[in-house]
Design a protein around this motif. Structure first.
Motif, short mmCIF file in Angstrom:
data_model
loop_
_atom_site.label_atom_id
_atom_site.label_comp_id
_atom_site.label_asym_id
_atom_site.label_seq_id
_atom_site.Cartn_x
_atom_site.Cartn_y
_atom_site.Cartn_z
N ASP A 236 0.83 -1.21 0.00
CA ASP A 236 0.00 0.00 0.00
C ASP A 236 0.86 1.26 0.00
O ASP A 236 0.37 2.34 -0.34
N ASP A 237 2.12 1.12 0.40
CA ASP A 237 3.06 2.25 0.41
C ASP A 237 3.56 2.49 -1.01
O ASP A 237 4.23 1.64 -1.61
N LEU A 238 3.22 3.65 -1.59
CA LEU A 238 3.58 3.92 -2.99
C LEU A 238 5.10 3.98 -3.19
O LEU A 238 5.61 3.55 -4.23
N THR A 239 5.81 4.50 -2.19
CA THR A 239 7.27 4.54 -2.29
C THR A 239 7.85 3.13 -2.32
O THR A 239 8.74 2.82 -3.11
N ALA A 240 7.32 2.25 -1.45
CA ALA A 240 7.77 0.86 -1.44
C ALA A 240 7.45 0.17 -2.77
O ALA A 240 8.24 -0.63 -3.27
N ARG A 241 6.30 0.48 -3.35
CA ARG A 241 5.94 -0.11 -4.64
C ARG A 241 6.93 0.32 -5.72
O ARG A 241 7.33 -0.49 -6.57
N CYS A 242 7.34 1.59 -5.68
CA CYS A 242 8.33 2.08 -6.65
C CYS A 242 9.68 1.38 -6.44
O CYS A 242 10.36 1.02 -7.40
N GLU A 243 10.07 1.22 -5.19
CA GLU A 243 11.34 0.55 -4.90
C GLU A 243 11.32 -0.90 -5.40
O GLU A 243 12.29 -1.38 -6.01
N ALA A 245 9.47 -2.11 -7.82
CA ALA A 245 9.47 -2.12 -9.28
C ALA A 245 10.86 -1.84 -9.83
O ALA A 245 11.30 -2.46 -10.81
N ALA A 246 11.57 -0.91 -9.21
CA ALA A 246 12.92 -0.56 -9.67
C ALA A 246 13.87 -1.74 -9.54
O ALA A 246 14.62 -2.06 -10.48
N ILE A 247 13.84 -2.42 -8.40
CA ILE A 247 14.74 -3.57 -8.19
C ILE A 247 14.36 -4.71 -9.13
O ILE A 247 15.24 -5.40 -9.67
N THR A 248 13.07 -4.90 -9.37
CA THR A 248 12.64 -5.95 -10.31
C THR A 248 13.15 -5.66 -11.71
O THR A 248 13.61 -6.56 -12.43
N LEU A 249 13.09 -4.39 -12.13
CA LEU A 249 13.59 -4.03 -13.46
C LEU A 249 15.11 -4.23 -13.56
O LEU A 249 15.61 -4.61 -14.63
N LEU A 250 15.83 -3.97 -12.49
CA LEU A 250 17.28 -4.23 -12.49
C LEU A 250 17.55 -5.70 -12.78
O LEU A 250 18.46 -6.04 -13.55
N ARG A 314 8.41 13.69 -2.20
CA ARG A 314 8.03 14.25 -3.50
C ARG A 314 9.25 14.69 -4.31
O ARG A 314 9.35 15.82 -4.76
N ARG A 315 10.19 13.75 -4.48
CA ARG A 315 11.36 14.01 -5.30
C ARG A 315 11.84 12.70 -5.92
O ARG A 315 11.39 11.62 -5.53
N GLN A 316 12.73 12.82 -6.87
CA GLN A 316 13.22 11.64 -7.58
C GLN A 316 13.88 10.65 -6.62
O GLN A 316 14.59 11.03 -5.69
N MET A 317 13.67 9.38 -6.86
CA MET A 317 14.30 8.33 -6.05
C MET A 317 15.75 8.21 -6.49
O MET A 317 16.05 7.94 -7.66
N ARG A 318 16.67 8.40 -5.56
CA ARG A 318 18.10 8.39 -5.87
C ARG A 318 18.76 7.05 -5.58
O ARG A 318 19.79 6.73 -6.18
N ASP A 319 18.19 6.28 -4.66
CA ASP A 319 18.84 5.02 -4.28
C ASP A 319 17.78 4.06 -3.74
O ASP A 319 16.72 4.49 -3.28
N VAL A 320 18.09 2.78 -3.83
CA VAL A 320 17.19 1.75 -3.29
C VAL A 320 17.96 0.83 -2.35
O VAL A 320 17.59 -0.32 -2.15
#
Length: 405
Positions: A236-243, A245-250, A314-320
């Protein structure tokens, strides 16, 4: 010391070694190439387009870099030319006086001044990420190096001591990177006329041995990490969902961390990503169906261009890194680095019989040597290969049982 006096010194030295040279036969104009012999600093053979070869000696005199022609290699032996070169270098060394030192100070800057000049002239050629990392190395390890030393005085002893101290202050990788920066600096000092050619002391310094990181995830480990990534993408955490997705794409693309986190929605073109910048420049990344599904599930904000951004700030994700640490611990992966996902992509591509050139294109490598170290095979595949080869040899040998008895 004038050109006429230098010529007279050379003629006298040639007479002492029993050689006679007609200087009118020495070709004029710019040399095609020069081979430095290494017997004396600055002693070499200059090769002209006409095929003539001439011995020369290059040394600093009166604050200027001077090249003195000794004579044709067809007339002089190497030993004779070497004796003359030593005479010229000796005159240059004993001929210094305070006025000459002042001229040298004006022509050859101190190391700190040259460092500033090098940065001003050369850093505009670097990518932004390269400039950031090099500036950090400069601030930490180069700004205070070789204090009070002129750039043409930096020798092997100076660099060896500096590199040893550097290894006590930082890790082997950072020390190697800083050594590479210094080596390039001194190469430019030669090219810009501040140092004699072929005198870069960094060439004799052995860098630290690189640690070979050959870790990649097995099929069983991929199953465990897949479960954790799915949970994260359904959070449910949108930031966690982005993280997630990013790691999955890596993992699905083999891209570098910065290449994924810097993606804009405009970079997504159907079944491919058009990377505006990467380690090897702009390139295309092709997407499989699984990667396209991951991108389709990323929440999108109309006013923000990035695929991955931090909803809390509310800024670009720089690291995961923190998200990856949690996934790694829950999946029981030990000290697996996030860059090992790239190793995993390449290794499983190799195990699926993809060629190294194909893997190199998928990873965005500039040469196949970089690809080869990613193409690791696990023990099961090696065992299968050995079994297949053994079976083939047995079939070719037919029924000759004496081979196995």
């Amino acid at each position: 010391m004038t050109a006429a006096s230098l010529k007279r010194i050379v003629e006298e030295a040639l007479a002492e070694v029993g050689a006679s040279v007609n200087f009118r036969l020495v070709p004029k104009g710019k040399a095609r190439t020069t081979t430095w012999l290494g017997i004396e600093h600055g002693f070499g053979i200059r090769h002209y387009p006409s095929g003539r070869n001439v011995y020369i000696v290059q040394t600093r005199m009166g604050g200027r870099l001077r090249t003195v022609t000794i004579g044709p290699a067809s007339v002089l032996t190497r030993h004779q030319a070497q004796m003359v070169a030593r005479r010229v270098i000796a005159y240059a060394q004993v001929g210094r006086d305070p006025a000459t030192d002042r001229k040298r100070i004006r022509s050859a800057p101190r190391f700190d001044d040259f460092l500033e000049e090098y940065w001003t002239r050369w850093s505009p050629r670097w990518k932004a990420s390269t400039l950031d990392s090099h500036t950090r190395y400069r601030r930490l390890y180069l700004d205070d190096a070789f204090k009070g030393t002129f750039i043409d005085e930096v020798n092997e002893q100076h660099v060896t001591k500096w590199f040893a101290e550097l290894n006590n202050r930082t890790g082997p990788g950072a020390a190697n990177r800083t050594l590479e920066i210094l080596k390039h600096m001194l190469n430019k000092a030669e090219a810009w006329g501040y140092r004699l050619e072929n005198t870069n002391p960094c060439r004799s310094i052995r860098p630290n041995r690189k640690r070979q990181c050959e870790r990649f995830l097995t099929l069983e480990e991929l199953g465990r990490i897949g479960i954790e990534l799915t949970k994260l993408r359904e959070s449910d955490d949108l930031t966690a969902r982005c993280e997630g997705a990013a790691i999955t794409l890596l993992l699905l693309t083999g891209c570098r961390r910065g290449e994924i986190l810097n993606l804009h929605w405009g970079d997504v073109k159907g079944n491919r990503l058009n990377l505006r910048d990467s380690k090897t420049g702009p390139r295309t990344v092709w997407l499989g169906s699984a990667a396209r599904e991951v991108i389709a599930g990323i929440p999108r904000h109309r006013k923000l261009p990035w695929l991955f951004w931090n909803y809390r700030y509310r800024r670009q994700m720089r690291d995961v890194a923190w998200a990856w640490k949690g996934i790694r611990e829950r999946a029981g992966l030990g000290q697996v680095r996030i860059h090992d996902l790239r190793h995993t992509f390449a290794s499983h591509a190799a195990m699926n019989k993809e060629t190294l050139p194909m893997i190199g294109r998928l990873l965005g490598h500039a040469n196949h040597q970089s690809t080869a170290r990613y193409a690791h095979l696990d023990d099961d595949h090696l065992l299968d290969a050995a079994q297949q080869i053994g079976d083939a040899v047995e079939r070719m040998c037919g029924g000759n049982q004496s081979l196995w008895n």
